[in-house]
Design a protein around this motif. Structure first.
Motif, PDB file in Angstrom:
ATOM      1  N   MET A 196       0.800  -1.220   0.000  1.00  0.00           N
ATOM      2  CA  MET A 196       0.000   0.000   0.000  1.00  0.00           C
ATOM      3  C   MET A 196       0.835   1.273   0.000  1.00  0.00           C
ATOM      4  O   MET A 196       0.318   2.356  -0.291  1.00  0.00           O
ATOM      5  N   ASP A 197       2.148   1.167   0.284  1.00  0.00           N
ATOM      6  CA  ASP A 197       2.956   2.390   0.232  1.00  0.00           C
ATOM      7  C   ASP A 197       3.306   2.797  -1.190  1.00  0.00           C
ATOM      8  O   ASP A 197       3.939   3.832  -1.409  1.00  0.00           O
ATOM      9  N   CYS A 198       2.874   2.007  -2.205  1.00  0.00           N
ATOM     10  CA  CYS A 198       3.038   2.467  -3.587  1.00  0.00           C
ATOM     11  C   CYS A 198       2.176   3.700  -3.827  1.00  0.00           C
ATOM     12  O   CYS A 198       2.486   4.538  -4.674  1.00  0.00           O
ATOM     13  N   ALA A 211      -3.078   7.208   1.185  1.00  0.00           N
ATOM     14  CA  ALA A 211      -2.867   6.027   2.027  1.00  0.00           C
ATOM     15  C   ALA A 211      -1.819   6.337   3.096  1.00  0.00           C
ATOM     16  O   ALA A 211      -0.671   5.900   3.003  1.00  0.00           O
ATOM     17  N   PRO A 212      -2.207   7.097   4.130  1.00  0.00           N
ATOM     18  CA  PRO A 212      -1.238   7.482   5.166  1.00  0.00           C
ATOM     19  C   PRO A 212      -0.860   6.348   6.116  1.00  0.00           C
ATOM     20  O   PRO A 212       0.205   6.375   6.719  1.00  0.00           O
ATOM     21  N   SER A 230      -1.532   7.940  -7.448  1.00  0.00           N
ATOM     22  CA  SER A 230      -2.865   8.289  -6.959  1.00  0.00           C
ATOM     23  C   SER A 230      -3.652   7.000  -6.784  1.00  0.00           C
ATOM     24  O   SER A 230      -3.361   5.973  -7.411  1.00  0.00           O
ATOM     25  N   SER A 231      -4.669   7.038  -5.942  1.00  0.00           N
ATOM     26  CA  SER A 231      -5.475   5.836  -5.724  1.00  0.00           C
ATOM     27  C   SER A 231      -6.200   5.433  -7.004  1.00  0.00           C
ATOM     28  O   SER A 231      -6.369   4.234  -7.278  1.00  0.00           O
ATOM     29  N   THR A 251      -6.712   4.208   4.821  1.00  0.00           N
ATOM     30  CA  THR A 251      -5.904   3.224   4.097  1.00  0.00           C
ATOM     31  C   THR A 251      -6.569   1.859   4.098  1.00  0.00           C
ATOM     32  O   THR A 251      -6.566   1.151   3.083  1.00  0.00           O
ATOM     33  N   SER A 252      -7.144   1.477   5.219  1.00  0.00           N
ATOM     34  CA  SER A 252      -7.860   0.207   5.283  1.00  0.00           C
ATOM     35  C   SER A 252      -9.066   0.204   4.358  1.00  0.00           C
ATOM     36  O   SER A 252      -9.367  -0.805   3.701  1.00  0.00           O
ATOM     37  N   HIS A 253      -9.769   1.329   4.306  1.00  0.00           N
ATOM     38  CA  HIS A 253     -10.919   1.431   3.414  1.00  0.00           C
ATOM     39  C   HIS A 253     -10.485   1.313   1.955  1.00  0.00           C
ATOM     40  O   HIS A 253     -11.101   0.601   1.156  1.00  0.00           O
TER      41      HIS A 253
END
Length: 282
Positions: A210-212, A218-219, A230-231, A264-266
């Motif tokens: 997720m750190d990509c 995504a903190p 971007s997401s 981030t979980s969402h």
């Protein structure tokens, strides 16, 4: 234990996708600790924000066009159970979607699945190449540790923006394709996605740290790095790859204790849904 909201069967044999939580961060060196809580938190938030009840019925918070794609959530397993569990999943021609935990878990998953499926094309979303070879069997050496079981000529890393000199040397040595966030800005997401699809071989495994994604979206990750994807761009590429076909996927390094309002979980929950609903579509 709460199941991810996208689960729609209690029968392993009926399923096409199998969600597996691996709450372990024993091979992480990150200053931020807490990724072992991610499988619990992602499931919890998926039910709080991606589904709701109306007239006693569960409604998913996106078009339910994936209803015929059976998803089974088998709960959590330990590191020591990975070999047996993923051999069972692979031998049943099902697609595992794994939730970690630290990124070193990917090494064990790929090495276990390759025993039955052979070598993979690896799509590795990460801010870091994880291609350290001077130290092995930890979250920074994943790509080095799976070299025998991937085809580097048909693999790609996406989101890379903080490589070490040693990793750059290994990337060059093995001729591994790298896509940076700057490449996407310069070339465009559609053309980048097309070039990635052209690169891939038959069996494709996706590993998603997720750190990509940029910390603005995504903190809550263990090693955040500015200037990321971007997401929407990340989801766009994921959907294209899933539509082409994958043998498995993992989502790693969500760190709930450092998150902001569980953003981030969402996002992790939604990315999982996009993969499930896009997989194999024509």
């Amino acid at each position: 234990m709460e199941k991810i909201c996208w689960a729609n069967t209690d029968n392993f044999d009926d399923s096409k996708f199998v969600v597996v939580g691996i709450p372990d961060e024993s091979q992480s060196h990150a200053l931020r600790q807490g990724t072992q809580e991610a499988p619990f938190t992602i499931r919890k938030i998926s039910n709080e924000r991606d589904s709701y009840e109306r007239d006693g019925k569960k409604i998913l918070g996106r078009p339910n066009d994936g209803a015929q794609k059976k998803v089974y959530d088998m709960g959590n397993i330990t590191r020591g159970e990975i070999d047996d569990v993923y051999d069972k999943i692979s031998s049943s021609s099902k697609i595992p979607i794994s939730i970690g935990g630290d990124h070193s878990i990917t090494r064990q998953i790929i090495n276990a699945m390759s025993n039955r499926l052979g070598k993979f094309s690896l799509v590795y979303f990460d801010a870091h190449p994880d291609f350290v070879s001077s130290t092995t069997n930890y979250y920074g050496s994943v790509v080095n540790d799976v070299l025998l079981n991937i085809k580097t000529e048909s693999s790609v890393q996406i989101g890379i923006r903080t490589p070490e000199l040693e990793e750059l040397a290994n990337i060059k040595k093995h001729n591994l394709q790298i896509v940076t966030p700057f490449d996407i800005s310069e070339i465009g997401i559609k053309e980048i996605a097309s070039s990635i699809l052209d690169k891939l071989g038959e069996n494709v495994y996706v590993s998603f740290d997720m750190d990509c994604i940029d910390p603005a979206y995504a903190p809550g990750v263990s090693v955040p790095v500015p200037m990321g994807l971007s997401s929407v761009d990340a989801a766009y590429i994921l959907k294209k790859i899933a539509k082409r076909g994958i043998v498995g996927m993992d989502v790693m390094e969500v760190c709930p204790s450092f998150d902001v309002k569980d953003r981030t979980s969402h996002l992790a929950s939604r990315l999982i849904s996009e993969v499930i609903y896009s997989a194999g579509e024509k």
